[in-house]
Design a protein around this motif. Structure first.
Motif, PDB file in Angstrom:
ATOM      1  N   LYS A 223      12.237   6.590  -4.788  1.00  0.00           N
ATOM      2  CA  LYS A 223      11.254   6.949  -3.821  1.00  0.00           C
ATOM      3  C   LYS A 223       9.788   6.665  -4.223  1.00  0.00           C
ATOM      4  CE  LYS A 223      14.198   9.648  -0.707  1.00  0.00           C
ATOM      5  NZ  LYS A 223      14.394  10.773  -0.341  1.00  0.00           N
ATOM      6  N   VAL A 224       9.538   6.894  -5.450  1.00  0.00           N
ATOM      7  CA  VAL A 224       8.071   7.032  -6.283  1.00  0.00           C
ATOM      8  C   VAL A 224       8.010   5.543  -6.351  1.00  0.00           C
ATOM      9  CG1 VAL A 224       6.722   7.651  -8.033  1.00  0.00           C
ATOM     10  CG2 VAL A 224       8.248   9.242  -7.054  1.00  0.00           C
ATOM     11  N   LEU A 225       8.924   4.758  -7.058  1.00  0.00           N
ATOM     12  CA  LEU A 225       8.718   3.244  -7.664  1.00  0.00           C
ATOM     13  C   LEU A 225       8.590   2.441  -6.511  1.00  0.00           C
ATOM     14  CD1 LEU A 225       8.570   1.621  -9.840  1.00  0.00           C
ATOM     15  CD2 LEU A 225      11.116   1.352  -9.869  1.00  0.00           C
ATOM     16  N   ARG A 226       9.178   2.503  -5.339  1.00  0.00           N
ATOM     17  CA  ARG A 226       8.934   1.494  -4.337  1.00  0.00           C
ATOM     18  C   ARG A 226       7.573   1.402  -3.598  1.00  0.00           C
ATOM     19  NH1 ARG A 226      13.948   4.137  -1.326  1.00  0.00           N
ATOM     20  NH2 ARG A 226      15.548   3.499  -2.888  1.00  0.00           N
ATOM     21  N   PRO A 227       6.837   2.434  -3.388  1.00  0.00           N
ATOM     22  CA  PRO A 227       5.541   2.381  -3.099  1.00  0.00           C
ATOM     23  C   PRO A 227       4.609   1.934  -4.202  1.00  0.00           C
ATOM     24  CG  PRO A 227       6.264   4.592  -2.800  1.00  0.00           C
ATOM     25  CD  PRO A 227       7.212   3.739  -3.099  1.00  0.00           C
ATOM     26  N   ALA A 228       4.911   1.973  -5.300  1.00  0.00           N
ATOM     27  CA  ALA A 228       4.162   1.565  -6.423  1.00  0.00           C
ATOM     28  C   ALA A 228       4.327  -0.056  -6.724  1.00  0.00           C
ATOM     29  CB  ALA A 228       4.637   2.276  -7.802  1.00  0.00           C
ATOM     30  N   LEU A 229       5.418  -0.436  -6.514  1.00  0.00           N
ATOM     31  CA  LEU A 229       5.785  -1.882  -6.651  1.00  0.00           C
ATOM     32  C   LEU A 229       4.869  -2.575  -5.364  1.00  0.00           C
ATOM     33  CD1 LEU A 229       9.676  -1.887  -7.296  1.00  0.00           C
ATOM     34  CD2 LEU A 229       7.821  -3.070  -8.753  1.00  0.00           C
ATOM     35  N   SER A 230       4.948  -1.872  -4.063  1.00  0.00           N
ATOM     36  CA  SER A 230       4.529  -2.680  -2.986  1.00  0.00           C
ATOM     37  C   SER A 230       3.004  -2.579  -3.075  1.00  0.00           C
ATOM     38  CB  SER A 230       4.903  -1.669  -1.830  1.00  0.00           C
ATOM     39  OG  SER A 230       6.147  -1.821  -1.398  1.00  0.00           O
ATOM     40  N   HIS A 231       2.207  -1.289  -3.743  1.00  0.00           N
ATOM     41  CA  HIS A 231       0.880  -1.682  -3.990  1.00  0.00           C
ATOM     42  C   HIS A 231       0.554  -2.739  -4.846  1.00  0.00           C
ATOM     43  CE1 HIS A 231      -0.715   1.937  -1.737  1.00  0.00           C
ATOM     44  NE2 HIS A 231       0.243   2.534  -2.146  1.00  0.00           N
ATOM     45  N   ALA A 232       1.336  -2.787  -6.053  1.00  0.00           N
ATOM     46  CA  ALA A 232       0.999  -3.845  -7.076  1.00  0.00           C
ATOM     47  C   ALA A 232       1.371  -5.068  -6.413  1.00  0.00           C
ATOM     48  CB  ALA A 232       1.707  -3.373  -8.145  1.00  0.00           C
ATOM     49  N   TYR A 233       2.419  -5.325  -5.734  1.00  0.00           N
ATOM     50  CA  TYR A 233       2.526  -6.563  -5.012  1.00  0.00           C
ATOM     51  C   TYR A 233       1.611  -6.970  -4.158  1.00  0.00           C
ATOM     52  CZ  TYR A 233       4.806  -9.941  -1.674  1.00  0.00           C
ATOM     53  OH  TYR A 233       5.066 -10.896  -1.021  1.00  0.00           O
ATOM     54  N   GLU A 234       0.949  -6.281  -3.388  1.00  0.00           N
ATOM     55  CA  GLU A 234       0.071  -6.399  -2.234  1.00  0.00           C
ATOM     56  C   GLU A 234      -1.564  -7.024  -2.972  1.00  0.00           C
ATOM     57  OE1 GLU A 234       0.312  -7.220   0.857  1.00  0.00           O
ATOM     58  OE2 GLU A 234       2.607  -6.633   0.809  1.00  0.00           O
ATOM     59  N   ARG A 235      -1.634  -6.295  -3.924  1.00  0.00           N
ATOM     60  CA  ARG A 235      -2.728  -6.445  -4.987  1.00  0.00           C
ATOM     61  C   ARG A 235      -2.734  -8.137  -5.466  1.00  0.00           C
ATOM     62  NH1 ARG A 235      -3.806  -0.579  -7.504  1.00  0.00           N
ATOM     63  NH2 ARG A 235      -4.690   0.343  -5.484  1.00  0.00           N
ATOM     64  N   ALA A 236      -1.562  -8.105  -5.864  1.00  0.00           N
ATOM     65  CA  ALA A 236      -1.232  -9.640  -6.663  1.00  0.00           C
ATOM     66  C   ALA A 236      -1.316 -10.524  -5.582  1.00  0.00           C
ATOM     67  CB  ALA A 236       0.053  -9.628  -7.427  1.00  0.00           C
ATOM     68  N   ARG A 237      -0.652 -10.522  -4.486  1.00  0.00           N
ATOM     69  CA  ARG A 237      -0.760 -11.461  -3.292  1.00  0.00           C
ATOM     70  C   ARG A 237      -2.048 -11.716  -2.890  1.00  0.00           C
ATOM     71  NH1 ARG A 237       3.000 -14.565  -0.898  1.00  0.00           N
ATOM     72  NH2 ARG A 237       2.457 -14.165   1.045  1.00  0.00           N
ATOM     73  N   ALA A 238      -2.903 -10.783  -2.797  1.00  0.00           N
ATOM     74  CA  ALA A 238      -4.281 -10.714  -2.436  1.00  0.00           C
ATOM     75  C   ALA A 238      -5.231 -11.554  -3.325  1.00  0.00           C
ATOM     76  CB  ALA A 238      -4.862  -9.233  -1.994  1.00  0.00           C
ATOM     77  N   GLY A 239      -4.845 -11.051  -4.581  1.00  0.00           N
ATOM     78  CA  GLY A 239      -5.845 -11.932  -5.615  1.00  0.00           C
ATOM     79  C   GLY A 239      -5.354 -13.421  -5.926  1.00  0.00           C
ATOM     80  N   ALA A 240      -4.236 -13.700  -5.481  1.00  0.00           N
ATOM     81  CA  ALA A 240      -3.597 -15.148  -5.791  1.00  0.00           C
ATOM     82  C   ALA A 240      -4.121 -15.830  -4.200  1.00  0.00           C
ATOM     83  CB  ALA A 240      -1.925 -15.272  -5.752  1.00  0.00           C
ATOM     84  N   LYS A 241      -4.225 -15.315  -3.237  1.00  0.00           N
ATOM     85  CA  LYS A 241      -4.705 -16.065  -2.046  1.00  0.00           C
ATOM     86  C   LYS A 241      -6.005 -16.192  -2.295  1.00  0.00           C
ATOM     87  CE  LYS A 241      -1.330 -13.987   1.101  1.00  0.00           C
ATOM     88  NZ  LYS A 241      -0.889 -13.199   2.367  1.00  0.00           N
ATOM     89  N   ALA A 242      -6.724 -15.335  -2.675  1.00  0.00           N
ATOM     90  CA  ALA A 242      -8.266 -15.466  -2.925  1.00  0.00           C
ATOM     91  C   ALA A 242      -8.449 -16.566  -3.953  1.00  0.00           C
ATOM     92  CB  ALA A 242      -8.836 -14.031  -3.461  1.00  0.00           C
ATOM     93  N   LYS A 243      -7.869 -16.736  -4.826  1.00  0.00           N
ATOM     94  CA  LYS A 243      -7.859 -17.719  -6.014  1.00  0.00           C
ATOM     95  C   LYS A 243      -7.786 -18.879  -5.139  1.00  0.00           C
ATOM     96  CE  LYS A 243      -6.504 -15.726 -10.373  1.00  0.00           C
ATOM     97  NZ  LYS A 243      -5.381 -15.950 -11.501  1.00  0.00           N
ATOM     98  N   ASP A 244      -6.496 -18.967  -4.634  1.00  0.00           N
ATOM     99  CA  ASP A 244      -6.234 -20.290  -3.714  1.00  0.00           C
ATOM    100  C   ASP A 244      -7.420 -20.575  -2.655  1.00  0.00           C
ATOM    101  OD1 ASP A 244      -3.981 -20.837  -4.942  1.00  0.00           O
ATOM    102  OD2 ASP A 244      -2.694 -19.937  -3.482  1.00  0.00           O
ATOM    103  N   ALA A 245      -7.889 -19.695  -1.927  1.00  0.00           N
ATOM    104  CA  ALA A 245      -8.969 -20.029  -1.176  1.00  0.00           C
ATOM    105  C   ALA A 245     -10.351 -20.566  -2.104  1.00  0.00           C
ATOM    106  CB  ALA A 245      -9.465 -18.782  -0.379  1.00  0.00           C
ATOM    107  N   SER A 246     -10.507 -19.883  -3.218  1.00  0.00           N
ATOM    108  CA  SER A 246     -11.698 -20.304  -3.989  1.00  0.00           C
ATOM    109  C   SER A 246     -11.597 -21.656  -4.436  1.00  0.00           C
ATOM    110  CB  SER A 246     -11.884 -19.325  -5.194  1.00  0.00           C
ATOM    111  OG  SER A 246     -12.261 -17.873  -4.637  1.00  0.00           O
ATOM    112  N   LYS A 247     -10.414 -22.192  -4.720  1.00  0.00           N
ATOM    113  CA  LYS A 247     -10.136 -23.447  -5.103  1.00  0.00           C
ATOM    114  C   LYS A 247     -10.770 -24.404  -4.231  1.00  0.00           C
ATOM    115  CE  LYS A 247      -6.339 -22.689  -8.606  1.00  0.00           C
ATOM    116  NZ  LYS A 247      -4.934 -22.810  -8.419  1.00  0.00           N
TER     117      LYS A 247
END
Length: 184
Positions: free
Chosen positions: A98-122
């Motif tokens: 129950k603790v790990l699931r939201p932690a993984l979700s937060h890290a995943y959303e941050r990773a996706r946002a960073g990757a999308k920003a890189k793609d948009a910057s390209k």
């Protein structure tokens, strides 16, 4: 000492592994995750002028998650890291899923946002975007490790009374160095 013994990490390794695998199968663009769980037991004492002032024993638990994810569906889309960390209480270890699931979700959303920003910057930055690199790991097998503490005397078994005496002796020894020592 109250809290969670450090050897409890071995008992939850399988649960953590399954949570990460399950999470990764359900997320678009998920590439990789690592989880670090640390349980630290400590005892300490403070002495001033050769007199004991305070002493305590404690257990601290921390969780760190890193996820790498792609920003888009294309295999050419960028991969970026996302991180999440938090302190846990002794009761959290028993409910690690129950603790790990939201932690993984937060890290995943941050990773996706960073990757999308890189793609948009390209697209936006043209030739300057060539300096943006995708965050990809070397191809290597996944490894798991529980790193045991190594010591000649188990510090968890040193009585707090003995820790206080060591601190008092150190402060007294510093004061015995001479009159130039005003405070220890």
């Amino acid at each position: 000492m109250t809290g969670v013994p450090t050897d409890h990490i071995r008992k939850i390794t399988g649960t953590v592994r399954e949570e990460v695998r399950s999470f990764g199968r359900r997320r678009r663009g998920f590439e990789y995750a690592d989880v670090r769980l640390e349980i630290e037991e400590s005892r300490w004492a403070v002495s001033e002028g050769g007199q004991p002032r305070m002493a305590e024993q404690d257990v601290e638990i921390s969780l760190g998650v890193r996820v790498l994810a792609r920003g888009g569906r294309s295999p050419d889309s960028s991969v970026a890291p996302g991180y999440y960390g938090m302190r846990l209480g002794p009761g959290d270890v028993g409910r690690i899923s129950k603790v790990l699931r939201p932690a993984l979700s937060h890290a995943y959303e941050r990773a996706r946002a960073g990757a999308k920003a890189k793609d948009a910057s390209k697209v936006s930055f043209g030739p300057l975007a060539e300096s943006l690199w995708s965050c990809e790991l070397a191809k290597a097998p996944v490894s798991e490790a529980v790193i045991p503490a190594k010591f000649t005397r188990d510090p968890r078994k040193v009585p707090l009374k003995e820790v206080i005496e060591m601190a008092r002796n150190a402060a007294s020894g510093a004061m015995a160095m001479g009159k130039s020592m005003k405070y220890s």
